[in-house]
Design a protein around this motif. Structure first.
Motif, PDB file in Angstrom:
ATOM      1  N   LEU A 147      31.770  26.540 -31.358  1.00 40.06           N
ATOM      2  CA  LEU A 147      31.348  27.945 -31.358  1.00 40.06           C
ATOM      3  C   LEU A 147      30.572  28.285 -32.628  1.00 40.06           C
ATOM      4  O   LEU A 147      29.602  29.058 -32.585  1.00 40.06           O
ATOM      5  CB  LEU A 147      32.568  28.847 -31.214  1.00 40.06           C
ATOM      6  CG  LEU A 147      33.332  28.697 -29.891  1.00 40.06           C
ATOM      7  CD1 LEU A 147      34.655  29.453 -29.948  1.00 40.06           C
ATOM      8  CD2 LEU A 147      32.484  29.177 -28.719  1.00 40.06           C
ATOM      9  N   ALA A 148      30.979  27.707 -33.761  1.00 36.50           N
ATOM     10  CA  ALA A 148      30.213  27.904 -34.997  1.00 36.50           C
ATOM     11  C   ALA A 148      28.793  27.377 -34.818  1.00 36.50           C
ATOM     12  O   ALA A 148      27.820  27.984 -35.293  1.00 36.50           O
ATOM     13  CB  ALA A 148      30.905  27.206 -36.159  1.00 36.50           C
ATOM     14  N   GLY A 149      28.659  26.245 -34.125  1.00 35.06           N
ATOM     15  CA  GLY A 149      27.336  25.694 -33.858  1.00 35.06           C
ATOM     16  C   GLY A 149      26.477  26.647 -33.048  1.00 35.06           C
ATOM     17  O   GLY A 149      25.282  26.838 -33.337  1.00 35.06           O
ATOM     18  N   TRP A 173      24.397  20.616 -46.168  1.00 33.37           N
ATOM     19  CA  TRP A 173      24.447  21.253 -44.856  1.00 33.37           C
ATOM     20  C   TRP A 173      23.922  22.683 -44.911  1.00 33.37           C
ATOM     21  O   TRP A 173      23.025  23.071 -44.148  1.00 33.37           O
ATOM     22  CB  TRP A 173      25.872  21.235 -44.313  1.00 33.37           C
ATOM     23  CG  TRP A 173      26.050  22.053 -43.070  1.00 33.37           C
ATOM     24  CD1 TRP A 173      26.550  23.322 -42.990  1.00 33.37           C
ATOM     25  CD2 TRP A 173      25.692  21.688 -41.725  1.00 33.37           C
ATOM     26  NE1 TRP A 173      26.540  23.764 -41.694  1.00 33.37           N
ATOM     27  CE2 TRP A 173      26.019  22.783 -40.893  1.00 33.37           C
ATOM     28  CE3 TRP A 173      25.148  20.546 -41.156  1.00 33.37           C
ATOM     29  CZ2 TRP A 173      25.817  22.764 -39.515  1.00 33.37           C
ATOM     30  CZ3 TRP A 173      24.935  20.522 -39.779  1.00 33.37           C
ATOM     31  CH2 TRP A 173      25.263  21.621 -38.975  1.00 33.37           C
ATOM     32  N   TRP A 174      24.462  23.486 -45.840  1.00 34.57           N
ATOM     33  CA  TRP A 174      24.090  24.896 -45.872  1.00 34.57           C
ATOM     34  C   TRP A 174      22.666  25.099 -46.381  1.00 34.57           C
ATOM     35  O   TRP A 174      21.987  26.056 -45.966  1.00 34.57           O
ATOM     36  CB  TRP A 174      25.103  25.687 -46.694  1.00 34.57           C
ATOM     37  CG  TRP A 174      26.420  25.730 -45.990  1.00 34.57           C
ATOM     38  CD1 TRP A 174      27.573  25.088 -46.344  1.00 34.57           C
ATOM     39  CD2 TRP A 174      26.710  26.399 -44.753  1.00 34.57           C
ATOM     40  NE1 TRP A 174      28.558  25.322 -45.419  1.00 34.57           N
ATOM     41  CE2 TRP A 174      28.068  26.116 -44.432  1.00 34.57           C
ATOM     42  CE3 TRP A 174      25.963  27.204 -43.894  1.00 34.57           C
ATOM     43  CZ2 TRP A 174      28.678  26.628 -43.284  1.00 34.57           C
ATOM     44  CZ3 TRP A 174      26.570  27.712 -42.745  1.00 34.57           C
ATOM     45  CH2 TRP A 174      27.905  27.432 -42.450  1.00 34.57           C
ATOM     46  N   PHE A 205      28.634  34.241 -44.403  1.00 32.45           N
ATOM     47  CA  PHE A 205      29.119  33.634 -43.159  1.00 32.45           C
ATOM     48  C   PHE A 205      30.073  32.485 -43.474  1.00 32.45           C
ATOM     49  O   PHE A 205      31.149  32.368 -42.869  1.00 32.45           O
ATOM     50  CB  PHE A 205      27.931  33.130 -42.333  1.00 32.45           C
ATOM     51  CG  PHE A 205      28.314  32.578 -40.988  1.00 32.45           C
ATOM     52  CD1 PHE A 205      28.418  33.395 -39.878  1.00 32.45           C
ATOM     53  CD2 PHE A 205      28.563  31.219 -40.831  1.00 32.45           C
ATOM     54  CE1 PHE A 205      28.777  32.888 -38.633  1.00 32.45           C
ATOM     55  CE2 PHE A 205      28.925  30.695 -39.597  1.00 32.45           C
ATOM     56  CZ  PHE A 205      29.032  31.542 -38.494  1.00 32.45           C
ATOM     57  N   TYR A 206      29.696  31.653 -44.423  1.00 28.28           N
ATOM     58  CA  TYR A 206      30.553  30.537 -44.824  1.00 28.28           C
ATOM     59  C   TYR A 206      31.894  31.039 -45.361  1.00 28.28           C
ATOM     60  O   TYR A 206      32.966  30.555 -44.962  1.00 28.28           O
ATOM     61  CB  TYR A 206      29.851  29.675 -45.872  1.00 28.28           C
ATOM     62  CG  TYR A 206      30.794  28.735 -46.597  1.00 28.28           C
ATOM     63  CD1 TYR A 206      31.245  27.574 -45.976  1.00 28.28           C
ATOM     64  CD2 TYR A 206      31.249  29.032 -47.874  1.00 28.28           C
ATOM     65  CE1 TYR A 206      32.134  26.725 -46.627  1.00 28.28           C
ATOM     66  CE2 TYR A 206      32.115  28.194 -48.531  1.00 28.28           C
ATOM     67  CZ  TYR A 206      32.570  27.040 -47.906  1.00 28.28           C
ATOM     68  OH  TYR A 206      33.450  26.211 -48.549  1.00 28.28           O
ATOM     69  N   ASP A 230      35.073  28.777 -44.349  1.00 25.45           N
ATOM     70  CA  ASP A 230      36.158  28.605 -45.315  1.00 25.45           C
ATOM     71  C   ASP A 230      37.250  29.645 -45.083  1.00 25.45           C
ATOM     72  O   ASP A 230      38.421  29.407 -45.370  1.00 25.45           O
ATOM     73  CB  ASP A 230      35.603  28.716 -46.736  1.00 25.45           C
ATOM     74  CG  ASP A 230      36.651  28.423 -47.796  1.00 25.45           C
ATOM     75  OD1 ASP A 230      37.447  27.487 -47.597  1.00 25.45           O
ATOM     76  OD2 ASP A 230      36.676  29.135 -48.820  1.00 25.45           O
ATOM     77  N   GLY A 231      36.860  30.806 -44.546  1.00 24.94           N
ATOM     78  CA  GLY A 231      37.808  31.872 -44.268  1.00 24.94           C
ATOM     79  C   GLY A 231      38.336  31.823 -42.844  1.00 24.94           C
ATOM     80  O   GLY A 231      37.955  30.968 -42.045  1.00 24.94           O
ATOM     81  N   ARG A 232      39.199  32.784 -42.524  1.00 21.26           N
ATOM     82  CA  ARG A 232      39.878  32.789 -41.234  1.00 21.26           C
ATOM     83  C   ARG A 232      39.567  34.033 -40.396  1.00 21.26           C
ATOM     84  O   ARG A 232      40.278  34.334 -39.434  1.00 21.26           O
ATOM     85  CB  ARG A 232      41.388  32.669 -41.438  1.00 21.26           C
ATOM     86  CG  ARG A 232      41.826  31.319 -41.960  1.00 21.26           C
ATOM     87  CD  ARG A 232      43.330  31.242 -42.162  1.00 21.26           C
ATOM     88  NE  ARG A 232      43.775  32.045 -43.281  1.00 21.26           N
ATOM     89  CZ  ARG A 232      43.737  31.629 -44.552  1.00 21.26           C
ATOM     90  NH1 ARG A 232      43.269  30.423 -44.851  1.00 21.26           N
ATOM     91  NH2 ARG A 232      44.165  32.416 -45.530  1.00 21.26           N
ATOM     92  N   GLU A 233      38.515  34.748 -40.755  1.00 23.33           N
ATOM     93  CA  GLU A 233      38.181  35.949 -39.985  1.00 23.33           C
ATOM     94  C   GLU A 233      37.682  35.558 -38.585  1.00 23.33           C
ATOM     95  O   GLU A 233      37.049  34.509 -38.405  1.00 23.33           O
ATOM     96  CB  GLU A 233      37.110  36.760 -40.708  1.00 23.33           C
ATOM     97  CG  GLU A 233      37.577  37.358 -42.017  1.00 23.33           C
ATOM     98  CD  GLU A 233      36.528  38.276 -42.618  1.00 23.33           C
ATOM     99  OE1 GLU A 233      35.827  38.960 -41.833  1.00 23.33           O
ATOM    100  OE2 GLU A 233      36.409  38.301 -43.860  1.00 23.33           O
TER     101      GLU A 233
END
Length: 592
Positions: free
Chosen positions: A386-388, A428-429, A444-445, A450-453
């Motif tokens: 989904l991130a992709g 990557w970024w 976004f990262y 890195d976060g859980r939102e």
């Protein structure tokens, strides 16, 4: 794969083997071996003196991110020089020390127990053998792994052999370095094998047992491969293999299906119920895409591979999750599924992630080595996929469809892999930002990787003319987490105060059946929910478990929970620009 110099064992024992030369391996598997469910491995090499030789066996197979401790399946270890036995002992759980008598050739042999139906291990039947080089091929401790080696297969005259390794003669194969040597699994025995050319190279399909995939189902396999592989080749612009082999096992002792990637092949292990289902093309597409993404383009934490310890990386969500996204894209771009089916697959992933504990993608990547028991063990697959999708949409939106996630993958493949190195998070970024015409992804990262939102679906999906629609339903829930392997379905966790907990189900139990449905059936949960959906809360529910080998029938009470299922749909009010982004994602194109 390029030859890589490393010394994987020095940290393990603090010692280094005597130098070896002219290294050769032999694998012996005959009907006699098969009757014992053993395979014999022999390593022959030349030494220059009496300095001790330290030989180690890998502890894991790359792609299967867990320590399997293959040395525990070794038996009858022996070493000889000039026809007489040599003294040996062990310096660690997976390292043997052999003491040469002087200059000359030494042979070391052992038997390996071939009873593990697992992609990363070795499995034998009366007429068949799967083996991985990580199980059978010792390496000199503390020495560089750039040594060339050959493998000779000793087997029955009428039995076939298939592997991605380069042929070097009659039943003899060669590799230029140890990394390639152990990245080429073998099928030996009686199985079906055919091949065809796709994207200018030969692709082979080997299936065991003979007759398990024939006629229409075999034609369907080839049709899906002919559609998906060119779509994946287009992402990177080249075919990285000289030939590719799909090695597939179907066995009734296995439930569900799994695949393990290699640089020019992959091994699938399936329950017979998986054959001919729509899941298989997705599995093939995922494992084949790995030939680029992780076998060649891979995180620096995995470059080079070590075989004596874990190699955790926070970037596994890219190697696995992004690969899962491209498996879906290969299906829709190749015409194996249509856009609506692509939306269904994506919606299922959204629902799956929503049902799991909030988990950072980087944390999940690192934790895979310890197999968390809270349900998040493999969340980096669907959540990474989904991130992709979200990154692909944002890149296309920021670049007005002149660039895409394809450009990120292709760019890193050419700059990192072809420079003989792994990529970093910064790499990557930076590549993502460059494709998005300088757009920053720092926020976004921090919030979503890195976060859980929760992912910002409401903000990003409309940029591609998409939106989420939600359906809420009440479904029966037992309240357990399970782990499937070749020996059964194992209960790994029980939710406190759940129906299962009240019935007495415990972690460590083997689940046999629920409500009369066989837990070995990969579709049992759907069948269970369908039958009991209209039953009353508290209805008696028989649960059969096996505890310490003894079957027990427990009585649970039917309990329902609300489940929200997300559907990804096209927005009929989307702008022409958003519709173009959506269509070009599905087609794999960008603005010229």
């Amino acid at each position: 794969m390029n030859a890589i110099v490393s010394a994987p064992g020095a940290a393990q024992t603090g010692a280094t083997s005597a130098p070896l030369s002219d290294i050769r391996y032999e694998v012996t598997f005959t009907r006699a071996n098969a009757a014992r469910r053993q395979v014999t491995s022999t390593m022959t090499f030349t030494v220059g003196g009496t300095e001790p030789v330290l030989l180690s066996l890998p502890r894991w197979t790359p792609g299967a991110y867990e320590l399997d401790e293959f040395a525990r399946d070794v038996g009858n270890f022996a070493a000889q020089q000039a026809g007489t036995s040599l003294q040996w002992d062990k310096t660690g759980p997976d390292t043997w020390r052999v003491r040469p008598r002087g200059v000359g050739e030494i042979s070391v042999r052992f038997d390996y127990l071939a009873d593990s139906l697992d992609n990363a291990n070795t499995w034998a039947r009366p007429d068949f053998l799967l083996f991985n080089g990580t199980n059978l091929f010792l390496y000199p401790e503390g020495r560089a792994l750039d040594f060339p080696a050959s493998v000779t297969i000793n087997t029955e005259a009428g039995w076939k052999i298939v592997t991605g390794m380069t042929s070097a003669g009659q039943r003899r194969f060669a590799a230029s370095n140890y990394h390639d040597l152990v990245d080429m699994p073998f099928f030996v025995g009686q199985f079906d094998l055919d091949s065809t050319q796709i994207s200018g190279t030969w692709v082979r399909f080997a299936s065991y047992p003979s007759g398990s995939v024939t006629g229409g189902p075999r034609i369907a396999v080839w049709e899906s491969l002919k559609r998906m592989i060119p779509a994946e080749v287009k992402v990177f612009g080249e075919v990285p293999w000289t030939n590719y082999s799909i090695l597939q096992i179907a066995d009734p002792s296995y439930s569900g299906g799994s695949g393990l990637e290699h640089q020019s092949s992959h091994v699938d292990v399936l329950g017979p119920g998986m054959l001919g289902t729509p899941v298989l093309p997705s599995l093939y597409a995922h494992e084949i895409f790995h030939a680029w993404n992780v076998k060649r383009l891979r995180p620096g934490d995995l470059w080079p591979y070590r075989y004596d310890e874990e190699q955790p990386t926070a970037l596994l969500w890219i190697s696995e999750g992004i690969t899962d996204y491209y498996a879906d894209l290969a299906e829709v771009r190749g015409g194996v599924v249509d856009a609506k089916e692509f939306y269904v697959m994506t919606g299922d992933k959204i629902s799956q992630v929503a049902a799991l504990p909030p988990t950072s993608l980087e944390d999940a990547s690192l934790s895979t080595w310890i197999h968390p028991r809270d349900g998040s063990e493999y969340i980096y697959y669907p959540k990474g996929s989904l991130a992709g999708l979200l990154l692909d949409i944002m890149i296309r939106d920021a670049s007005d469809n002149h660039a895409s996630l394809d450009d990120v993958m292709r760019g890193l493949y050419n700059t990192a892999y072809k420079s003989n190195r792994g990529f970093t998070s910064d790499d990557w970024w930076a590549a993502v930002s460059q494709a998005a015409r300088g757009k920053s992804f720092t926020d976004f990262y921090a919030r979503y990787i890195d976060g859980r939102e929760p992912f910002p679906y409401d903000r990003v999906l409309p940029l591609a003319g998409l939106r989420l629609a939600g359906d809420t339903s009440r479904v029966p829930q037992l309240g357990i987490a399970t782990l499937q392997d070749s020996s059964g379905l194992h209960v790994t966790d029980v939710i406190p105060e759940s129906s299962a907990a009240a019935a007495g189900v415990q972690p460590g139990d083997d689940l046999v059946s629920v409500g009369g449905f066989d837990a070995q059936d990969p579709n049992w949960t759907e069948s269970f929910r369908s039958k009991y959906a209209r039953q009353a809360e508290g209805t008696a529910l028989p649960v059969v478990i096996r505890r310490n080998g003894t079957p027990q029938t427990l009585t649970a009470r039917l309990h329902f929970v609300n489940r929200v299922e997300s559907r990804l749909v096209e927005d009929p009010r989307a702008s022409a620009r958003a519709r173009r982004i959506r269509e070009w994602i599905l087609r794999g194109t960008t603005q010229p």
